[in-house]
Design a protein around this motif. Structure first.
Motif: not given
Length: 328
Positions: A100-101, A106-111, A117-120, A130-134
Protein backbone atom coordinates in the motif's frame (compact mmCIF):
# COMPACT_ATOMS: atom_id res chain seq x y z
CA UNK A 1 13.11 17.68 -1.34
CA UNK A 2 14.70 20.87 -0.02
CA UNK A 3 14.22 22.18 3.50
CA UNK A 4 13.15 25.46 1.89
CA UNK A 5 10.25 23.64 0.21
CA UNK A 6 9.34 21.96 3.49
CA UNK A 7 9.35 25.33 5.25
CA UNK A 8 6.85 26.71 2.74
CA UNK A 9 4.57 23.66 2.72
CA UNK A 10 4.11 23.73 6.49
CA UNK A 11 2.35 27.13 6.52
CA UNK A 12 -1.22 27.96 5.53
CA UNK A 13 -2.21 30.84 3.22
CA UNK A 14 -2.14 33.29 6.16
CA UNK A 15 1.37 32.21 7.19
CA UNK A 16 0.34 30.23 10.26
CA UNK A 17 1.96 26.89 11.04
CA UNK A 18 -0.45 24.20 9.89
CA UNK A 19 2.13 21.40 9.93
CA UNK A 20 5.51 21.10 11.64
CA UNK A 21 7.98 19.57 9.23
CA UNK A 22 11.15 21.56 9.90
CA UNK A 23 12.45 24.31 12.16
CA UNK A 24 13.91 25.97 9.08
CA UNK A 25 12.02 29.22 8.50
CA UNK A 26 10.55 29.50 11.98
CA UNK A 27 11.20 32.91 13.49
CA UNK A 28 12.78 33.46 16.87
CA UNK A 29 9.40 34.62 18.19
CA UNK A 30 7.70 31.43 16.97
CA UNK A 31 10.30 29.20 18.60
CA UNK A 32 10.20 31.19 21.84
CA UNK A 33 6.38 30.93 21.89
CA UNK A 34 6.59 27.14 21.53
CA UNK A 35 9.23 26.94 24.28
CA UNK A 36 7.16 29.17 26.58
CA UNK A 37 4.09 26.96 26.10
CA UNK A 38 6.21 23.85 26.67
CA UNK A 39 7.49 25.37 29.91
CA UNK A 40 3.87 25.90 30.95
CA UNK A 41 3.24 22.18 30.43
CA UNK A 42 6.56 21.06 31.96
CA UNK A 43 6.53 19.18 35.25
CA UNK A 44 9.34 17.64 37.24
CA UNK A 45 9.37 13.86 37.82
CA UNK A 46 7.15 13.09 40.80
CA UNK A 47 4.65 15.85 40.05
CA UNK A 48 1.30 15.10 38.48
CA UNK A 49 1.43 15.49 34.71
CA UNK A 50 -0.08 18.61 33.15
CA UNK A 51 -3.41 18.00 31.47
CA UNK A 52 -6.06 19.95 29.60
CA UNK A 53 -8.68 19.37 26.91
CA UNK A 54 -7.13 21.34 24.04
CA UNK A 55 -7.34 18.27 21.75
CA UNK A 56 -10.70 16.94 22.96
CA UNK A 57 -12.51 15.55 19.93
CA UNK A 58 -9.27 15.24 17.92
CA UNK A 59 -7.70 11.98 16.82
CA UNK A 60 -3.91 11.72 16.66
CA UNK A 61 -2.40 8.88 14.60
CA UNK A 62 1.24 7.98 15.21
CA UNK A 63 2.79 6.51 12.05
CA UNK A 64 6.25 5.22 12.92
CA UNK A 65 7.95 3.39 10.07
CA UNK A 66 11.29 3.47 11.89
CA UNK A 67 11.98 2.24 15.43
CA UNK A 68 11.36 4.70 18.27
CA UNK A 69 10.90 4.67 22.02
CA UNK A 70 11.24 8.22 23.36
CA UNK A 71 9.59 10.09 20.49
CA UNK A 72 6.69 7.71 19.96
CA UNK A 73 5.80 7.34 23.63
CA UNK A 74 6.13 11.06 24.32
CA UNK A 75 3.85 11.96 21.39
CA UNK A 76 1.33 9.41 22.62
CA UNK A 77 1.42 10.75 26.18
CA UNK A 78 1.32 14.36 24.95
CA UNK A 79 -1.79 13.73 22.86
CA UNK A 80 -3.54 11.81 25.62
CA UNK A 81 -2.79 14.50 28.19
CA UNK A 82 -4.38 17.05 25.86
CA UNK A 83 -7.55 14.96 25.63
CA UNK A 84 -7.09 13.38 22.19
CA UNK A 85 -7.90 9.88 21.00
CA UNK A 86 -4.65 8.19 19.93
CA UNK A 87 -3.98 5.47 17.35
CA UNK A 88 -0.54 3.90 16.93
CA UNK A 89 0.55 2.35 13.63
CA UNK A 90 3.93 0.78 13.03
CA UNK A 91 5.59 -0.88 10.10
CA UNK A 92 4.75 -4.42 11.20
CA UNK A 93 1.01 -3.70 11.57
CA UNK A 94 0.64 -1.48 8.51
CA UNK A 95 -0.66 -2.46 5.07
CA UNK A 96 2.36 -0.61 3.71
CA UNK A 97 4.27 -3.88 4.07
CA UNK A 98 1.74 -5.36 1.62
CA UNK A 99 2.48 -2.70 -0.96
CA UNK A 100 0.00 0.00 0.00
CA UNK A 101 1.29 3.47 -0.84
CA UNK A 102 1.88 5.91 1.98
CA UNK A 103 -0.81 8.22 0.57
CA UNK A 104 -3.36 5.42 0.61
CA UNK A 105 -2.44 4.78 4.24
CA UNK A 106 -2.91 8.48 4.98
CA UNK A 107 -6.23 8.61 3.12
CA UNK A 108 -7.48 5.59 5.08
CA UNK A 109 -6.68 7.25 8.41
CA UNK A 110 -8.12 10.53 7.17
CA UNK A 111 -11.38 8.75 6.28
CA UNK A 112 -11.49 7.48 9.87
CA UNK A 113 -11.31 11.12 11.00
CA UNK A 114 -7.72 11.14 12.19
CA UNK A 115 -6.81 14.81 11.93
CA UNK A 116 -3.25 15.01 13.31
CA UNK A 117 -0.75 12.58 11.78
CA UNK A 118 2.64 12.13 13.44
CA UNK A 119 5.13 10.61 10.98
CA UNK A 120 8.58 9.05 11.25
CA UNK A 121 10.13 7.65 8.09
CA UNK A 122 13.53 7.00 6.53
CA UNK A 123 12.51 8.56 3.20
CA UNK A 124 13.70 12.16 2.75
CA UNK A 125 10.95 14.60 1.86
CA UNK A 126 8.04 12.33 2.77
CA UNK A 127 6.35 14.56 5.41
CA UNK A 128 6.30 17.56 3.06
CA UNK A 129 5.06 15.37 0.20
CA UNK A 130 2.18 14.02 2.29
CA UNK A 131 1.33 17.50 3.61
CA UNK A 132 0.51 18.63 0.06
CA UNK A 133 -2.21 15.99 -0.34
CA UNK A 134 -4.04 15.80 2.99
CA UNK A 135 -7.44 17.38 3.60
CA UNK A 136 -7.48 21.03 4.76
CA UNK A 137 -8.22 20.10 8.37
CA UNK A 138 -5.43 17.51 8.64
CA UNK A 139 -2.02 18.34 10.12
CA UNK A 140 1.31 16.56 9.62
CA UNK A 141 3.94 16.52 12.37
CA UNK A 142 7.43 15.30 11.53
CA UNK A 143 8.70 12.91 14.21
CA UNK A 144 11.97 12.22 12.41
CA UNK A 145 12.73 12.40 8.69
CA UNK A 146 15.69 10.44 7.33
CA UNK A 147 18.87 12.36 8.22
CA UNK A 148 17.23 15.73 7.54
CA UNK A 149 14.98 16.91 10.32
CA UNK A 150 13.58 16.16 13.78
CA UNK A 151 11.93 19.44 14.77
CA UNK A 152 10.43 18.48 18.13
CA UNK A 153 13.81 17.09 19.22
CA UNK A 154 15.41 20.40 18.29
CA UNK A 155 12.81 22.21 20.38
CA UNK A 156 13.21 19.99 23.43
CA UNK A 157 16.98 20.38 23.23
CA UNK A 158 16.56 24.16 23.12
CA UNK A 159 14.15 24.05 26.06
CA UNK A 160 16.63 21.98 28.10
CA UNK A 161 19.45 24.43 27.37
CA UNK A 162 17.24 27.42 28.21
CA UNK A 163 16.14 25.88 31.51
CA UNK A 164 19.65 25.01 32.65
CA UNK A 165 21.91 27.65 31.08
CA UNK A 166 19.70 30.66 30.32
CA UNK A 167 20.53 33.23 27.65
CA UNK A 168 21.71 31.66 24.37
CA UNK A 169 23.60 34.85 23.54
CA UNK A 170 26.08 34.01 26.31
CA UNK A 171 26.63 30.35 25.45
CA UNK A 172 29.15 28.22 23.59
CA UNK A 173 27.52 24.99 22.43
CA UNK A 174 29.24 21.92 20.97
CA UNK A 175 27.44 19.27 18.90
CA UNK A 176 29.76 16.28 18.49
CA UNK A 177 29.68 12.89 16.84
CA UNK A 178 27.98 11.46 13.76
CA UNK A 179 26.90 14.79 12.28
CA UNK A 180 26.64 13.54 8.72
CA UNK A 181 23.70 11.24 9.46
CA UNK A 182 22.04 13.19 12.27
CA UNK A 183 18.60 14.76 11.86
CA UNK A 184 18.86 15.72 15.53
CA UNK A 185 21.96 17.83 14.89
CA UNK A 186 20.36 19.61 11.94
CA UNK A 187 17.26 20.57 13.91
CA UNK A 188 19.33 21.59 16.94
CA UNK A 189 21.42 23.81 14.66
CA UNK A 190 18.26 25.53 13.39
CA UNK A 191 16.98 26.04 16.94
CA UNK A 192 20.24 27.25 18.50
CA UNK A 193 21.15 29.62 15.69
CA UNK A 194 17.64 31.09 15.50
CA UNK A 195 17.76 31.69 19.25
CA UNK A 196 21.03 33.57 18.87
CA UNK A 197 23.66 31.27 20.36
CA UNK A 198 26.97 33.09 20.87
CA UNK A 199 29.10 30.31 19.38
CA UNK A 200 28.13 26.98 17.88
CA UNK A 201 30.82 24.36 17.37
CA UNK A 202 30.48 21.07 15.53
CA UNK A 203 32.97 18.23 15.82
CA UNK A 204 33.18 14.93 13.99
CA UNK A 205 35.73 12.55 12.47
CA UNK A 206 36.40 13.52 8.87
CA UNK A 207 34.20 10.76 7.43
CA UNK A 208 31.25 11.84 9.58
CA UNK A 209 31.51 15.58 8.93
CA UNK A 210 28.62 17.08 6.90
CA UNK A 211 29.13 19.00 3.66
CA UNK A 212 30.40 22.57 3.66
CA UNK A 213 26.97 23.92 2.69
CA UNK A 214 25.45 22.66 5.95
CA UNK A 215 25.64 24.01 9.51
CA UNK A 216 26.46 27.49 8.29
CA UNK A 217 28.03 29.73 10.91
CA UNK A 218 29.29 26.82 13.02
CA UNK A 219 33.00 26.39 13.74
CA UNK A 220 34.20 22.96 12.59
CA UNK A 221 36.59 20.66 14.44
CA UNK A 222 37.92 17.19 13.80
CA UNK A 223 39.81 17.25 17.13
CA UNK A 224 37.31 16.68 19.96
CA UNK A 225 39.72 17.86 22.65
CA UNK A 226 40.05 21.28 21.01
CA UNK A 227 36.32 21.45 20.25
CA UNK A 228 35.20 20.84 23.83
CA UNK A 229 37.53 23.37 25.42
CA UNK A 230 35.60 26.09 27.27
CA UNK A 231 32.09 25.19 26.08
CA UNK A 232 28.90 25.48 28.17
CA UNK A 233 26.89 22.71 26.50
CA UNK A 234 28.10 19.38 25.10
CA UNK A 235 25.62 17.52 22.90
CA UNK A 236 26.93 14.16 21.79
CA UNK A 237 25.37 12.08 19.01
CA UNK A 238 24.87 8.38 18.42
CA UNK A 239 26.84 6.57 15.74
CA UNK A 240 24.09 5.73 13.21
CA UNK A 241 25.36 2.63 11.48
CA UNK A 242 21.91 2.01 9.95
CA UNK A 243 22.30 5.15 7.80
CA UNK A 244 25.90 4.58 6.77
CA UNK A 245 27.15 3.35 3.43
CA UNK A 246 30.89 2.95 3.37
CA UNK A 247 31.98 5.45 6.02
CA UNK A 248 35.34 4.25 7.32
CA UNK A 249 34.91 4.74 11.04
CA UNK A 250 37.04 2.87 13.56
CA UNK A 251 35.81 0.12 15.84
CA UNK A 252 33.81 1.15 18.90
CA UNK A 253 36.69 1.02 21.37
CA UNK A 254 38.88 3.14 19.11
CA UNK A 255 36.09 5.64 18.49
CA UNK A 256 35.50 5.99 22.23
CA UNK A 257 39.21 6.55 22.83
CA UNK A 258 39.60 9.14 20.08
CA UNK A 259 36.20 10.88 20.07
CA UNK A 260 34.03 9.72 22.97
CA UNK A 261 32.90 12.11 25.70
CA UNK A 262 34.76 10.85 28.74
CA UNK A 263 35.14 12.42 32.17
CA UNK A 264 38.64 13.58 31.25
CA UNK A 265 37.38 15.25 28.07
CA UNK A 266 34.43 16.83 29.84
CA UNK A 267 36.86 18.41 32.30
CA UNK A 268 38.12 20.59 29.40
CA UNK A 269 34.67 22.21 29.11
CA UNK A 270 33.49 24.87 31.54
CA UNK A 271 33.03 23.53 35.07
CA UNK A 272 29.27 23.98 34.97
CA UNK A 273 28.84 22.63 31.44
CA UNK A 274 25.87 20.35 30.81
CA UNK A 275 25.94 17.13 28.81
CA UNK A 276 23.13 16.16 26.43
CA UNK A 277 22.31 13.15 24.26
CA UNK A 278 19.15 12.56 22.18
CA UNK A 279 19.15 8.81 22.81
CA UNK A 280 19.36 5.97 22.36
CA UNK A 281 22.90 5.95 23.73
CA UNK A 282 25.75 3.68 22.76
CA UNK A 283 27.32 3.71 26.20
CA UNK A 284 31.10 3.78 26.26
CA UNK A 285 31.16 4.50 22.54
CA UNK A 286 30.12 8.13 21.98
CA UNK A 287 29.62 8.78 25.70
CA UNK A 288 31.06 7.20 28.82
CA UNK A 289 28.56 5.79 31.30
CA UNK A 290 30.16 7.84 34.04
CA UNK A 291 29.36 11.00 32.05
CA UNK A 292 25.87 9.93 30.96
CA UNK A 293 24.92 9.22 34.58
CA UNK A 294 27.03 11.97 36.10
CA UNK A 295 26.07 15.24 37.79
CA UNK A 296 26.47 17.31 34.61
CA UNK A 297 24.15 15.12 32.56
CA UNK A 298 20.69 16.48 31.66
CA UNK A 299 19.77 13.53 29.47
CA UNK A 300 16.78 12.49 31.57
CA UNK A 301 15.60 16.10 31.67
CA UNK A 302 15.60 16.05 27.86
CA UNK A 303 13.28 13.03 27.96
CA UNK A 304 10.96 14.76 30.43
CA UNK A 305 10.93 17.90 28.27
CA UNK A 306 10.01 15.83 25.23
CA UNK A 307 6.45 15.35 26.45
CA UNK A 308 6.01 19.04 27.30
CA UNK A 309 7.38 20.18 23.93
CA UNK A 310 5.15 17.78 22.02
CA UNK A 311 2.14 18.97 24.01
CA UNK A 312 3.05 22.54 23.04
CA UNK A 313 3.41 21.65 19.35
CA UNK A 314 0.16 19.67 19.24
CA UNK A 315 -1.75 22.44 21.02
CA UNK A 316 -0.29 25.19 18.81
CA UNK A 317 -1.00 23.38 15.55
CA UNK A 318 -4.56 22.51 16.62
CA UNK A 319 -5.28 26.12 17.62
CA UNK A 320 -3.90 27.42 14.32
CA UNK A 321 -6.18 25.11 12.37
CA UNK A 322 -9.15 26.15 14.52
CA UNK A 323 -8.30 29.81 13.87
CA UNK A 324 -8.23 29.13 10.14
CA UNK A 325 -11.66 27.50 10.28
CA UNK A 326 -13.04 30.41 12.31
CA UNK A 327 -12.04 33.00 9.73
CA UNK A 328 -13.09 31.03 6.64
Amino acid sequence: MSTDHSAKVQRDAEGRLRHLITLDGLSRDEIVALLDLAQFYARTPGELAARDQTLAGHTVANLFFEPSTRTRVSFELAAQRLGADVVNLDMQSSSRVKGETVLDTIYTLQAMQADILVMRDAEPGLPAYVAKYVAPHVCILNAGEAHLSHPTQGLLDALTVRQTKGDFAKLKILIAGDLSHSRVARSAWHAFTTLGVAELRIAAPEDLMPGKDEFKGATRFTDIDKAISGVDVVMTLRIQRERMSGASIPDEATYHHTFGITADRLAKANKDAIVMHPGPMNRDVEIASAVADGPQSVIQRQVTNGVAVRMAVLATIARNVQARRHFQ
